[in-house]
Design a protein around this motif. Structure first.
Motif, short mmCIF file in Angstrom:
data_model
loop_
_atom_site.label_atom_id
_atom_site.label_comp_id
_atom_site.label_asym_id
_atom_site.label_seq_id
_atom_site.Cartn_x
_atom_site.Cartn_y
_atom_site.Cartn_z
N THR B 193 -0.72 -1.23 4.07
CA THR B 193 0.23 -0.32 4.19
C THR B 193 1.36 -0.67 3.20
O THR B 193 2.32 0.14 3.09
CB THR B 193 0.87 -0.71 5.64
OG1 THR B 193 1.18 -2.03 5.59
CG2 THR B 193 -0.11 -0.62 6.74
N ALA B 194 1.53 -1.92 2.76
CA ALA B 194 2.57 -2.40 1.55
C ALA B 194 2.32 -1.54 0.55
O ALA B 194 3.46 -1.21 -0.09
CB ALA B 194 2.48 -3.74 1.52
N THR B 195 1.17 -1.45 -0.13
CA THR B 195 1.04 -0.80 -1.41
C THR B 195 0.60 0.79 -1.11
O THR B 195 0.60 1.45 -2.21
CB THR B 195 -0.09 -1.38 -2.09
OG1 THR B 195 -1.32 -1.28 -1.39
CG2 THR B 195 0.15 -2.85 -2.20
N GLN B 196 0.08 1.25 0.03
CA GLN B 196 -0.56 2.39 0.33
C GLN B 196 -1.58 2.79 -0.75
O GLN B 196 -1.88 4.23 -0.78
CB GLN B 196 0.79 3.36 0.11
CG GLN B 196 1.42 3.44 1.24
CD GLN B 196 1.24 3.85 2.71
OE1 GLN B 196 0.49 4.67 2.75
NE2 GLN B 196 1.77 2.97 3.60
N LEU B 197 -2.39 1.67 -1.35
CA LEU B 197 -3.42 2.13 -1.94
C LEU B 197 -4.59 2.09 -0.99
O LEU B 197 -4.77 1.33 -0.09
CB LEU B 197 -3.84 0.91 -2.93
CG LEU B 197 -2.63 0.66 -4.13
CD1 LEU B 197 -2.63 -0.49 -4.89
CD2 LEU B 197 -2.32 1.95 -5.03
N TYR B 285 3.13 -8.51 -0.81
CA TYR B 285 3.48 -7.95 -2.05
C TYR B 285 3.04 -9.49 -2.89
O TYR B 285 2.81 -9.16 -4.39
CB TYR B 285 4.70 -7.55 -2.48
CG TYR B 285 5.02 -6.34 -1.70
CD1 TYR B 285 4.34 -4.97 -2.43
CD2 TYR B 285 5.99 -6.23 -0.73
CE1 TYR B 285 4.86 -3.99 -1.55
CE2 TYR B 285 6.09 -5.12 -0.25
CZ TYR B 285 5.43 -3.90 -0.86
OH TYR B 285 5.77 -2.72 0.07
#
Lengths: 257, 295
Positions: B193-197, B285
């Motif tokens: 969810t932090a990077t949306q990768l 992150y």
């Protein structure tokens, strides 16, 4: 009061293209340069010629990801360079926790700023931010964060093409875009609609203004090799056994003589 | 989170000080003259000493007075207002008791309520932070208030109340630990969810080779092998030892003093863990909290 404005006329922000970013850190350097020499307390380094240290308003992380197989075909792993700075959230939790009124979100353009003359350096706003966008400067003792280069974008003393944030101006890959995300016809809004812009950590409920464009999928992998293949063979095979065309006619004509 | 000694000392000592003021304000016990002076000296030393300690963690102390401006939105500002008004009101109440042998119950009740509000606000400063799921739960202000009341009951020599509150504190702290261990997964923030990768994401390279303000302050990693030991030490010193001392020896000065010292040392350990075990989502992150994320 550090209450958030109910609406902002504009939503100025960045659109960051994770497909295009090459991770060169030029935006990091440009950001540090501009924000050290201009508005507010300079961004200090604790050991400038030694171990990495100091205040940065923009940092690039790099991630590796292994996408799930598509129709049982394995996908190539990807490296993604990931620039991260303040997302100028609509529901900015860093603003409401501030006890001194130093943190605020501007009603006219939505930029989240810190009034350094009122900051007491308690660091609570940095705790409230999920993205690590705020850092207390170790020399000045006040909270530093991305200003969206508020001293560039409205600055009539510099050339018009310079009136964008320093990171956007310097990006050699064109991975950073600046504009009004409240205007559906702006370049940045169209980019977000076309490429599927994403919120970071939507579960935190911050409603970030900055948007991230996902990396495009890479090429598919060819079938796995058995180990018997001679991968140079197709390139070593003779191109033409018999001469053709004019050279063929000449060859045949000379043969007949 | 980095456990800053100034904040741990502040919340522990001032909590006990305001707890003592709470019981004195309620008239448990009603004291006058020289004895009252002794009680209020201890209460004010703890409460004000703690507040001064908290000023040490400010990086720009000259602007501290401005923290009274944002009481409408900020719990930290509210804490400042409650603390100052509780201390001023209780000073009037104490002055009347010490010098004029007069007890004005209304002022006392109001001062007691404000003392409790101060401690509740301290708890809410931490509990409001969605970025630190372990803190973001109702048990956080609950244990701040219970700890303050238990310490206050011990200091004001109310043995029965002290034992009930100490046991209650042990239960609330135990619940906070148990609930806290699953809060990160419940909050649902992951490296994805932090990077949306898409797919399986992991950190490949940090932004810098060294540490920075964020990693020092918020990605502090405690040696987790000691966490269980510290929890046991905390609960034994904070609750078990004081309860036994009070049960065996009753309300005598020396055993109660020992009980207070043991309680405060246990509370220091609990507060240290409160910070050291807290996982901030920004750690995602930096490749941290891999074991805590929801799958």
């Amino acid at each position: 009061m550090t209450a958030l404005p109910t609406t902002t006329q504009k939503k100025l922000g960045l659109v960051i293209d994770l497909d295009t970013c090459v991770g060169c850190h030029a935006c990091v350097t440009a950001c540090k340069g501009w924000n050290t020499q201009n508005y507010g307390a300079p961004l200090s380094d604790q050991d400038p010629y030694g171990a990495a240290s100091g205040t940065f308003l923009n940092r690039i992380h790099s991630f590796q990801s292994q996408p799930e197989p598509v129709n049982d075909v394995p996908q190539l792993a990807q490296t993604t360079h990931f620039p991260k700075s303040c997302l100028h959230c609509e529901d900015a939790p860093c603003v409401t926790v501030c006890p001194t009124g130093a943190s605020y979100k501007r009603a006219e353009d939505g930029i989240v700023l810190v009034n350094e003359d009122a900051c007491m350096g308690c660091g609570l706003c940095a705790w409230a931010c999920p993205y690590g966008a705020r850092e207390v400067d170790q020399v000045a003792g006040v909270m530093k964060k991305c200003t969206l280069c508020v001293d560039r974008i409205y600055n009539e003393n510099i050339e018009e093409e310079e009136r964008v944030p320093a990171c956007v101006r310097t990006c050699p890959a064109g991975a950073r875009h600046f504009g009004d995300l409240a205007d559906p016809d702006s370049d940045v809004s169209r980019l977000v609609a076309e490429r599927g812009g994403m919120d970071l950590m939507p579960e935190q409920g911050t409603k970030p203004v900055n948007q991230y464009l996902p990396p495009r999928p890479r090429d598919t992998i060819q079938a796995p090799m058995a180990g018997e293949e001679d991968i140079l063979a197709p390139f070593l095979a003779p191109v033409a056994e018999e001469p053709a065309g004019f050279m063929g006619w000449l060859d045949r004509a000379l043969e007949k003589l | 989170m980095n456990p800053a000694p100034s904040v741990i000392i502040f919340s522990t000592l001032s909590g006990a000080g305001f707890g003592l003021l709470f019981f004195l304000g309620l008239g448990l016990p009603t004291v006058t003259g020289f004895i009252a002076f002794g009680f209020y000296l201890i209460a004010y030393l703890l409460a004000v000493g703690g507040l001064l300690a908290s000023v040490f963690h400010l990086k720009n102390k000259k602007n501290a007075w401005k923290s009274y401006s944002q009481w409408r939105t900020s719990w930290l500002s509210r804490e400042g207002w409650f603390a100052v008004s509780a201390l001023l009101l209780m000073a009037i109440y104490a002055g009347l008791q010490v010098f004029l042998d007069t007890t004005v119950a209304t002022i006392g009740f109001l001062g007691a309520a404000l003392s409790l509000c101060t401690v509740f606000s301290t708890g809410m400063i931490y509990a409001q932070l969605k970025t630190i799921p372990r803190w973001n739960q109702p048990a956080t202000p609950a244990f701040f208030v219970t700890a303050s009341l238990a310490g206050g009951a011990l200091l004001s020599n109310n043995p029965t109340l002290a034992n009930i509150l100490l046991i209650l504190l042990g239960i609330v702290v135990g619940f906070h630990w148990w609930k806290g261990d699953s809060r990160f997964a419940e909050a649902g923030s992951t490296i994805g969810t932090a990077t949306q990768l898409s797919g399986k994401v992991s950190l490949w390279e940090k932004p810098h080779t060294g540490e920075n303000y964020l990693t020092h302050e918020m990605v502090y990693q405690v040696a987790r092998k000691h966490a269980v030991k510290l929890r046991i030490i905390a609960i034994v010193l904070m609750t078990v030892v004081p309860v036994l001392l009070v049960l065996i020896f009753g309300a005598h000065h020396l055993p109660v003093l020992l009980a207070v010292v043991s309680h405060l040392i246990g509370l220091f350990a609990q507060r240290w863990l409160f910070f050291a075990e807290a996982e901030h989502v920004v750690g995602l992150y930096y490749g941290a909290h891999t074991a805590k994320q929801a799958t």
